[in-house]
Design a protein around this motif. Structure first.
Motif, PDB file in Angstrom:
ATOM      1  N   ALA A 147      40.994  22.738  13.526  1.00 60.59           N
ATOM      2  CA  ALA A 147      42.477  22.783  13.876  1.00 60.59           C
ATOM      3  C   ALA A 147      43.178  22.241  12.649  1.00 60.59           C
ATOM      4  N   ARG A 148      42.673  21.462  11.776  1.00 61.33           N
ATOM      5  CA  ARG A 148      43.413  21.149  10.763  1.00 61.33           C
ATOM      6  C   ARG A 148      43.396  21.954   9.602  1.00 61.33           C
ATOM      7  N   ALA A 149      42.375  22.803   9.618  1.00 59.03           N
ATOM      8  CA  ALA A 149      42.214  23.956   8.566  1.00 59.03           C
ATOM      9  C   ALA A 149      43.116  25.137   8.997  1.00 59.03           C
ATOM     10  N   LEU A 150      43.418  25.322  10.389  1.00 62.51           N
ATOM     11  CA  LEU A 150      44.233  26.500  10.676  1.00 62.51           C
ATOM     12  C   LEU A 150      45.799  26.042  10.956  1.00 62.51           C
ATOM     13  N   ALA A 151      45.888  24.577  10.860  1.00 62.60           N
ATOM     14  CA  ALA A 151      47.350  24.159  11.465  1.00 62.60           C
ATOM     15  C   ALA A 151      48.303  24.781  10.499  1.00 62.60           C
ATOM     16  N   TYR A 152      48.050  24.837   9.117  1.00 62.20           N
ATOM     17  CA  TYR A 152      49.215  25.270   8.021  1.00 62.20           C
ATOM     18  C   TYR A 152      49.211  26.608   7.974  1.00 62.20           C
ATOM     19  N   ASN A 153      48.531  27.348   8.884  1.00 65.16           N
ATOM     20  CA  ASN A 153      48.390  28.762   8.997  1.00 65.16           C
ATOM     21  C   ASN A 153      47.996  29.378   7.775  1.00 65.16           C
ATOM     22  N   PRO A 154      46.680  29.361   7.266  1.00 66.49           N
ATOM     23  CA  PRO A 154      46.303  30.082   6.114  1.00 66.49           C
ATOM     24  C   PRO A 154      45.830  31.353   6.597  1.00 66.49           C
ATOM     25  N   ALA A 155      45.808  32.486   5.578  1.00 62.64           N
ATOM     26  CA  ALA A 155      45.312  33.796   5.914  1.00 62.64           C
ATOM     27  C   ALA A 155      43.645  33.887   5.966  1.00 62.64           C
ATOM     28  N   VAL A 156      43.224  32.882   5.310  1.00 65.18           N
ATOM     29  CA  VAL A 156      41.616  32.867   5.048  1.00 65.18           C
ATOM     30  C   VAL A 156      41.256  31.501   5.599  1.00 65.18           C
ATOM     31  N   LEU A 157      40.194  31.590   6.228  1.00 61.94           N
ATOM     32  CA  LEU A 157      39.488  30.367   6.981  1.00 61.94           C
ATOM     33  C   LEU A 157      37.992  30.460   6.210  1.00 61.94           C
ATOM     34  N   LEU A 158      37.470  29.349   5.482  1.00 63.34           N
ATOM     35  CA  LEU A 158      36.506  29.174   4.889  1.00 63.34           C
ATOM     36  C   LEU A 158      35.614  28.025   5.412  1.00 63.34           C
ATOM     37  N   MET A 159      34.421  28.658   5.861  1.00 62.11           N
ATOM     38  CA  MET A 159      33.550  27.455   6.650  1.00 62.11           C
ATOM     39  C   MET A 159      32.226  27.353   5.985  1.00 62.11           C
ATOM     40  N   ASP A 160      31.816  26.283   5.590  1.00 59.14           N
ATOM     41  CA  ASP A 160      30.453  25.986   5.164  1.00 59.14           C
ATOM     42  C   ASP A 160      29.487  25.305   6.090  1.00 59.14           C
ATOM     43  N   GLU A 161      28.964  26.174   6.964  1.00 58.76           N
ATOM     44  CA  GLU A 161      27.715  25.520   7.832  1.00 58.76           C
ATOM     45  C   GLU A 161      28.483  24.520   8.791  1.00 58.76           C
ATOM     46  N   PRO A 162      29.689  24.855   9.217  1.00 55.40           N
ATOM     47  CA  PRO A 162      30.259  23.720  10.098  1.00 55.40           C
ATOM     48  C   PRO A 162      29.432  23.299  11.228  1.00 55.40           C
TER      49      PRO A 162
END
Ligand SMILES: Nc1ncnc2c1ncn2[C@@H]1O[C@H](COP(=O)(O)OP(=O)(O)O)[C@@H](O)[C@H]1O
Ligand SMILES: [Mg+2]
Lengths: 259, 264
Positions: A147-162
């Motif tokens: 949610a924190r990574a999405l909140a400021y509405n970035p176009a790209v989401l990068l996830m490392d073995e979350p």
């Protein structure tokens, strides 16, 4: 939602014991709103590559372009989620953590908390807005991180073995939730995992990497309909296919199927 | 009652029992006649003296003078120690310059500087405040420095990815992230300050201060006044350690789960 081009990216680590190759000549492109999984055994450079895309590391050569613009450092067009639960700020509540990016952007308090609440609802944590991270389970903490990574509405989401540190049942729930979140937000996602079932469940396309040095071995499109059923015959078939590609690698026994 | 309240009530009861046992032992020795009464007054006498000093207000003025010196010196130590500790941890050249100095100066007991400060600044507040400042700065600085170095790099990465600039990073991540250490530094710094001020007042203060009272009373064989002052010194120190710093810690790092709860 932006296209990403990765061209001939190479990075070595200088260690006291000499040079360690992180990644070598990695190239591929990602379409807007595409969900790409990077799989490969431990040490094949997945995290290195993701950290380069995030702008935490500078490649020795090669370049990354997002929507045509070269990446020179960290940027708010990308949101990042790590494996470690400790990524959350322990001194902030779930709401405070999720509002952080908006706060950095200078969004007024009322508005950013409204947006943060919506994001927490998206990851089904609306009841825990006032909780501090240490009162949340691992799965909940990772949802706060998403949610924190999405909140400021970035176009790209990068996830490392979350979800790698979660138990198998929680992980299944989280994968479903992430698939839902992706369907709703249509972010471009780059998702690192060494879990084959996870890749088949989530990805439009899987980039298979191999170690020593870290290079792209091949790309596999997963044409399965969504939502995907991990128990269906085709799903299992794709899982086998992917495992087969990985099996020839030295670290192949390190790969996981479902769980 | 919540388990926490039960826990606290128990710890208070244990504390009262320990103090009562010590008092009973003291009273036993005082009454035994092993030492002359003037040198080892009974608790009753000490209590009467203390009451008298409280009633005529002199004890408040002494304690007030001491507290003023300690809080002044301690505040100075915070304003220097915390920023310098952070700068040392964040910037290598600053660390290279200050670390040897800190290592060399830290082991010098602040009390050893009192005579020299007296030569430079005379008797009074300047000298005592500076001695306090000297004693309190190093634990604050040292702990802050360690705390900033131990800030989880993931927090910095996450904050950087969310657009935090150096200034925001400093206030929103590094300070709260290092807060368990900074609070420990404050605690140790205050303890050192409290010890330093009493010592400094004994030789570098005139007319006011708990340390001065003790030193002055010695000349007139007023052991009851000395004892009464020691009790006040102990009580104020205890209040700061347990009540002031204890509640700061409960309201922050304990609430955030960054340190374990202190039991007992
Ligand atoms: N900070 C580092 N310093 C030195 N070597 C590193 C560092 N990080 C990773 N490596 C090395 O680079 C290679 C790729 O690592 P990494 O990207 O973490 O792989 P993966 O995420 O696929 O497990 C490994 O051989 C690893 O030991
Ligand atoms: Mg990794």
């Amino acid at each position: 939602m932006l296209p990403i081009e990765i061209r001939d990216v190479t990075l070595n680590y200088d260690t006291p014991g000499g040079k360690v190759q992180g990644v070598k000549d990695v190239s591929f492109t990602i379409a807007p709103s595409e969900f790409v999984c990077i799989v490969g055994p431990s040490g094949c450079g997945k995290s290195t590559l993701l950290n380069i895309i995030a702008g935490f590391l500078k490649p020795a050569s090669g370049e990354i372009r997002i929507d045509g613009k070269p990446v020179t450092g960290q940027g708010m067009d990308r949101g990042v989620v790590f494996q470690d639960f400790a990524q959350l700020f322990p001194w902030r509540t779930a709401l405070g953590n999720v509002s952080f990016g908006l706060e950095m952007k200078g969004v007024p308090k009322e508005e950013r908390e409204k947006i943060a609440r919506e994001q927490l609802r998206l990851v089904k944590l609306e009841k825990f807005t006032a909780s501090y991270p240490h009162h949340l389970s691992g799965g909940m903490q990772q949802r706060v991180a998403i949610a924190r990574a999405l909140a400021y509405n970035p176009a790209v989401l990068l996830m490392d073995e979350p979800f790698a540190a979660l138990d198998a049942l929680t992980r299944d729930d989280m994968q479903r939730l992430l698939a839902d979140v992706w369907r709703e937000t249509r972010k471009t996602v780059i998702y690192v995992t060494h879990n084959v079932a996870e890749a088949v469940y989530l990805a439009d396309r899987v980039i298979v990497m191999s170690p020593h040095p870290g290079t792209v071995k091949l790309e596999v499109k997963i044409p399965l309909e969504r939502p995907r059923d991990p128990l269906s015959a085709e799903f299992v078939e794709w899982q086998k296919k992917l495992l087969h590609h990985l099996g020839h690698e030295a670290g192949g026994d390190d790969m996981q199927t479902n769980g | 009652m919540t388990p926490e309240q039960t826990q606290r009530r128990r710890s208070i009861i244990r504390g009262v029992i320990a103090v009562a046992a010590l008092a009973a032992f003291y009273e036993g020795v005082a009454y035994s006649g092993l030492f002359p009464r003037v040198l080892l007054p009974t608790i009753q006498t000490i209590a009467r003296t203390l009451y008298g000093m409280l009633a005529d207000g002199s004890m408040f003025e002494h304690a007030g003078a001491t507290l003023f010196r300690v809080l002044f010196g301690f505040s100075l130590a915070m304003t220097v120690g915390v920023p310098l500790g952070i700068l040392m941890a964040r910037f290598k050249p600053v660390e290279n310059f200050f670390l040897p100095l800190v290592s060399a100066l830290m082991p010098i007991p602040s009390f050893a500087l009192v005579p020299m400060f007296m030569l430079w600044f005379g008797i009074g507040n300047t000298t005592t405040v500076l001695v306090v400042f000297y004693g309190a700065t190093f634990p604050i600085l040292f702990n802050t420095w360690s705390g900033v170095r131990s800030v989880n790099p993931l927090w910095l990465r996450a904050a950087g990815a969310m657009g935090a600039d150096e200034h925001k990073l400093f206030w929103k991540v590094i300070i709260p992230g290092a807060s368990p250490f900074i609070i420990t530094g404050m605690r140790q710094g205050f303890l050192r300050a409290w010890i330093a001020v009493v010592g400094a007042e004994m030789i570098a203060a005139s007319d006011w201060g708990l340390g001065w009272v003790i030193f002055d009373a010695e000349q007139f064989l007023q052991a009851d006044i000395m004892m009464a002052s020691i009790v006040v010194i102990g009580i104020i120190g205890f209040v700061f350690e347990r009540v002031v710093f204890g509640s700061i810690e409960r309201a922050t790092v304990q609430r955030w789960g960054m340190v374990r709860m202190v039991k007992g």
